[in-house]
Scaffold this active site. Structure first.
Site, PDB file in Angstrom:
ATOM      1  N   LEU A 171       0.862  -1.176   0.000  1.00  0.00           N
ATOM      2  CA  LEU A 171       0.000   0.000   0.000  1.00  0.00           C
ATOM      3  C   LEU A 171       0.897   1.223   0.000  1.00  0.00           C
ATOM      4  CD1 LEU A 171      -2.698  -0.876   2.720  1.00  0.00           C
ATOM      5  CD2 LEU A 171      -2.899  -1.103   0.242  1.00  0.00           C
ATOM      6  N   ASP A 172       0.464   2.287  -0.671  1.00  0.00           N
ATOM      7  CA  ASP A 172       1.215   3.531  -0.632  1.00  0.00           C
ATOM      8  C   ASP A 172       1.332   4.027   0.808  1.00  0.00           C
ATOM      9  OD1 ASP A 172       1.305   3.467  -3.382  1.00  0.00           O
ATOM     10  OD2 ASP A 172      -0.396   4.824  -3.647  1.00  0.00           O
ATOM     11  N   LYS A 173       2.338   4.818   1.059  1.00  0.00           N
ATOM     12  CA  LYS A 173       2.568   5.348   2.402  1.00  0.00           C
ATOM     13  C   LYS A 173       1.314   5.965   3.003  1.00  0.00           C
ATOM     14  CE  LYS A 173       4.886   9.150   4.778  1.00  0.00           C
ATOM     15  NZ  LYS A 173       5.674  10.391   4.595  1.00  0.00           N
ATOM     16  N   ARG A 277      -5.503   5.449  -7.902  1.00  0.00           N
ATOM     17  CA  ARG A 277      -5.335   6.905  -7.992  1.00  0.00           C
ATOM     18  C   ARG A 277      -5.270   7.360  -9.452  1.00  0.00           C
ATOM     19  NH1 ARG A 277      -0.185   7.690  -4.224  1.00  0.00           N
ATOM     20  NH2 ARG A 277      -0.583   9.921  -4.639  1.00  0.00           N
TER      21      ARG A 277
END
Length: 354
Positions: A171-173, A277
């Site tokens: 997962l992205d930060k 996104r």
């Protein structure tokens, strides 16, 4: 999945486990250099004329080529009596390569660090955690310590022997939510296969700008690659646009909308970097707070409003059907309310895509 799945839900009040001493999907292949060691390697005739980094990768196969290139950059590789810094330098048969296997900054990052993990499920083979926004998954430039990988190495001894400490997707930060981690090699391999075969149902909640357009449910099949105009971004990239994107598929379903925003469920069919996104921005609905892809900081949301809310899979070893659900963190709940929408757990859960 024939049998009814075991259902495990977690929310913002879920308890954290204290450790003592854990979008692209992840492939195996990290190593940890523990001690300094010098290798004296003779270049065989078959490698005459090879690049130094290629020869080293063959002569010292237990370390990755990128790790050996980093050693070269640090002056740890000697050829013909002098340090060689350029991986493209050529070697000749009979020459000797002296390699000091010193820990690089990257290698030193792979160390255990005790941290609190919000553990949703755990057994001998599988760990499911609720990752908070702000936690980096893998050590990288600017974040060599304090990552989820560091926490996993502290959580259980077997993590050190697993590729990327058992992390099979990321997962992205600034994305919150559910993550799968393998605790045994058999589980890691099975999870990687299941994700590649699209047998793991991964769904996200996203809060996006603007009134919803088009059908309530939409499939996005648009290739994703590095943005040729901004290397920090990904983009929908087709042939002839300066690069070739990788296939990427996302299904998006409207859960609730207004004139200002829309709350949607997103199902991943592939696992490209920043996939949701990018696809949401391509649809004309950038995520609230996602300034990298055209979103704006609004309603108190200063990160992308994206939460990994549901995981459905068969246990990688036992085959038991499992379903994990997670309530978004408070910042996202507050943002949903502030823009005039409502979060109702039962309604949202019924809106997920099978």
């Amino acid at each position: 999945m024939g049998l009814a799945p075991q259902i495990i839900s977690t929310g913002v009040a879920a308890s954290a486990s204290t450790l003592g001493g854990e979008a692209d999907d992840v492939a195996p292949g990290d190593e940890i250099a523990q001690d300094i060691e010098t290798r004296d390697c003779e270049v065989p005739a078959a490698m005459h004329g090879w690049r130094v980094d290629r020869a080293l990768a063959r002569l010292i196969p237990e370390f990755s080529r990128s790790y050996l290139q980093q050693l070269m950059a640090d002056g740890a590789v000697t050829l013909r009596g002098a340090a060689r810094f350029k991986p493209a330098a050529r070697v000749a048969a009979g020459e000797r390569l002296l390699v000091e296997l010193r820990p690089t900054q990257q290698a030193q990052a792979f160390v255990p660090q005790a941290m609190a993990l919000d553990i949703v499920f755990e057994d001998a083979h599988l760990l499911v955690i609720h990752k908070p926004a702000g936690l980096v998954v893998h050590p990288a430039a600017g974040h060599w310590t304090g990552t989820l990988l560091n926490g996993l190495l502290a959580h259980h001894a077997g993590a050190a022997g697993l590729p990327r400490a058992g992390i099979v997707h990321r997962l992205d930060k600034d994305t919150s939510g559910l993550m799968l981690v393998g605790k045994s090699r058999a589980a890691v391999d099975a999870l990687v296969r299941a994700i590649a075969a699209r047998e793991v149902n991964r769904q996200y909640l996203a809060l996006a700008h603007g009134p919803w357009k088009g059908f309530v449910e939409q499939g996005v099949d648009q290739p994703i690659g590095r943005d040729v105009h901004n290397r920090l971004r990904m983009a929908v990239v087709r042939g002839g646009e300066g690069g070739a994107g990788k296939p990427a598929q996302t299904t998006v379903r409207l859960l609730e909308g207004s004139a200002q925003a829309c709350l949607v469920a997103c199902k991943l069919h592939t696992g490209r970097t920043h996939q949701i996104r990018v696809h949401m921005a391509w649809l004309g609905h950038p995520l609230i707070g996602d300034t990298l892809y055209g979103g704006r900081v609004m309603w108190g949301m200063n990160r992308q409003a994206l939460h990994a809310a549901r995981l459905k899979l068969d246990h990688p070893i036992s085959g038991e059907a499992l379903l994990f659900r997670s309530t978004p963190p408070q910042d996202m709940l507050d943002s949903i309310s502030a823009c005039g929408l409502r979060y109702n757990e039962a309604r949202v859960d019924s809106g997920f895509l099978e």
